[in-house]
Design a protein around this motif. Structure first.
Motif, PDB file in Angstrom:
ATOM      1  N   LEU A   4       0.868  -1.175   0.000  1.00 57.09           N
ATOM      2  CA  LEU A   4       0.000   0.000   0.000  1.00 57.09           C
ATOM      3  C   LEU A   4       0.899   1.217   0.000  1.00 57.09           C
ATOM      4  N   HIS A   5       0.602   2.143  -0.911  1.00 61.21           N
ATOM      5  CA  HIS A   5       1.434   3.340  -0.994  1.00 61.21           C
ATOM      6  C   HIS A   5       0.581   4.585  -0.812  1.00 61.21           C
ATOM      7  N   GLU A   6       0.767   5.255   0.325  1.00 58.80           N
ATOM      8  CA  GLU A   6       0.075   6.529   0.609  1.00 58.80           C
ATOM      9  C   GLU A   6      -1.428   6.420   0.357  1.00 58.80           C
ATOM     10  N   VAL A   7      -2.047   5.378   0.907  1.00 56.94           N
ATOM     11  CA  VAL A   7      -3.461   5.114   0.653  1.00 56.94           C
ATOM     12  C   VAL A   7      -4.354   5.861   1.649  1.00 56.94           C
ATOM     13  N   SER A   8      -5.348   6.567   1.117  1.00 59.53           N
ATOM     14  CA  SER A   8      -6.312   7.265   1.965  1.00 59.53           C
ATOM     15  C   SER A   8      -7.739   6.929   1.551  1.00 59.53           C
ATOM     16  N   ALA A  20     -12.036  10.784   7.744  1.00 57.06           N
ATOM     17  CA  ALA A  20     -10.888  10.085   7.174  1.00 57.06           C
ATOM     18  C   ALA A  20     -10.684   8.769   7.922  1.00 57.06           C
ATOM     19  N   ALA A  21     -11.136   7.665   7.319  1.00 53.35           N
ATOM     20  CA  ALA A  21     -11.024   6.360   7.979  1.00 53.35           C
ATOM     21  C   ALA A  21      -9.593   5.830   7.887  1.00 53.35           C
ATOM     22  N   VAL A  22      -8.955   6.076   6.749  1.00 49.46           N
ATOM     23  CA  VAL A  22      -7.559   5.662   6.531  1.00 49.46           C
ATOM     24  C   VAL A  22      -6.816   6.847   5.923  1.00 49.46           C
ATOM     25  N   GLN A  23      -5.699   7.219   6.545  1.00 51.55           N
ATOM     26  CA  GLN A  23      -4.985   8.415   6.116  1.00 51.55           C
ATOM     27  C   GLN A  23      -3.539   8.137   5.745  1.00 51.55           C
ATOM     28  N   ALA A  24      -3.242   8.247   4.459  1.00 50.14           N
ATOM     29  CA  ALA A  24      -1.872   8.164   3.941  1.00 50.14           C
ATOM     30  C   ALA A  24      -1.093   6.978   4.519  1.00 50.14           C
ATOM     31  N   VAL A  25      -1.675   5.797   4.384  1.00 53.57           N
ATOM     32  CA  VAL A  25      -1.009   4.606   4.922  1.00 53.57           C
ATOM     33  C   VAL A  25      -0.091   3.977   3.878  1.00 53.57           C
ATOM     34  N   THR A  26       1.147   3.777   4.259  1.00 51.60           N
ATOM     35  CA  THR A  26       2.111   3.056   3.434  1.00 51.60           C
ATOM     36  C   THR A  26       2.542   1.823   4.209  1.00 51.60           C
ATOM     37  N   THR A  60      -7.116   8.214  -2.733  1.00 50.22           N
ATOM     38  CA  THR A  60      -5.788   8.450  -3.316  1.00 50.22           C
ATOM     39  C   THR A  60      -4.871   7.305  -2.892  1.00 50.22           C
ATOM     40  N   GLY A  61      -3.756   7.154  -3.604  1.00 50.41           N
ATOM     41  CA  GLY A  61      -2.778   6.133  -3.256  1.00 50.41           C
ATOM     42  C   GLY A  61      -2.885   4.916  -4.148  1.00 50.41           C
TER      43      GLY A  61
END
Ligand code: ADP
Ligand code: ADP
Length: 233
Positions: A4-8, A20-26, A60-61
């Protein structure tokens, strides 16, 4: 590998303020690992898991599984890619009006496998989880642990590379939890399936996970490797 790359991912309408349930997760999940995702209720764990097979599309991501960028795919391609990603749930999600065999058969029917071949594959998968003798029962006749075995068998029919588990033992008592964890370990070790487990149960993580990621408020806040396993009782 799952990457996962910068997933929001946010929910809700713009004008009401989005959550925002998931914020910029890598995050990278290694092939063959049993990877735990822990954190408090509402942290975004389940959303993160559903992003890994695009049951939720990220705002995004990028989501890359087995070298394929799921976020770049069309519907048909995505359906095909999802066949190598199995999933199980806390409430098992079995169809009550179908027998055990009928439930396990569903992904194969969707994939268009001929009936005879399908029956053979269903038997193999039921045998793997130790439930061949329940093939003709309906879900209502099964215990919680047996229902989860059926769900695991169903998830294995298409020979997935990855199994996503959303609170797989949270409806089960401690002994049944250990049984299901043993099945999941068997799936990992003998089939080489990469397993991702979302759970709020620390004993589950301690028993079978090698890597653990911690989520809080939609973000990954920590990750660690467990070196010593607590033996199953
Ligand atoms: P966890 O699995 O850690 O309990 P979730 O991923 O289920 O967390 O939820 C993260 C946040 O997103 C929570 O605030 C939850 O209420 C919200 N959420 C999850 N799914 C939806 C949805 N389909 N619609 C709106 N909000 C959602
Ligand atoms: P086992 O006999 O394998 O231990 P049980 O049937 O006793 O499993 O279920 C364990 C727990 O899971 C119980 O608290 C039960 O209420 C709950 N449970 C079992 N099946 C379901 C289901 N389909 N939906 C919701 N909760 C369930």
């Amino acid at each position: 590998m799952i990457s996962l790359h910068e997933v929001s991912k946010s929910y809700g309408q713009q004008r009401n303020g989005r959550l925002a349930a998931v914020q910029a997760v890598t995050l990278k999940i290694e092939d063959g690992s049993i990877h735990g995702i822990i954190g408090p209720s509402g942290a975004g764990k389940s959303t993160l898991l559903r992003l890994m097979n695009m049951l939720e599309s990220p705002d995004t991501g990028r989501v890359v599984v087995e070298g394929k960028d799921l976020t770049a795919m069309g519907e048909a391609q995505l359906r095909e890619a999802r066949r190598s990603i199995g999933m199980i749930f806390q409430q098992f999600n079995l169809l009550q009006n179908r027998t055990v065999s009928g439930n396990v058969s569903i992904p194969l029917e969707l994939a268009g496998m001929p009936k005879k071949e399908r029956a053979e594959r269903v038997r193999e998968c039921l045998q793997f989880v130790g439930l061949l003798d329940k093939a003709d029962e309906y879900p209502s006749a099964l215990s919680g642990g047996q229902k989860q075995r059926v769900a695991i068998a169903r998830a294995l029919t298409n020979s997935p590379k990855v199994l996503l588990c959303d609170e797989p033992t949270s409806s089960l008592d401690p002994k049944t939890t250990n049984d299901i964890l043993a099945v999941l370990r068997h799936v990992n070790e003998s089939l080489g399936v990469t397993i991702v487990i979302v759970t709020h149960e620390m004993n589950v993580v301690a028993q079978i996970c090698k890597q653990v990621s911690v989520m809080e408020d939609g973000r990954l806040t920590d990750s660690f490797t467990l070196t010593k396993r607590t033996p199953a009782v």
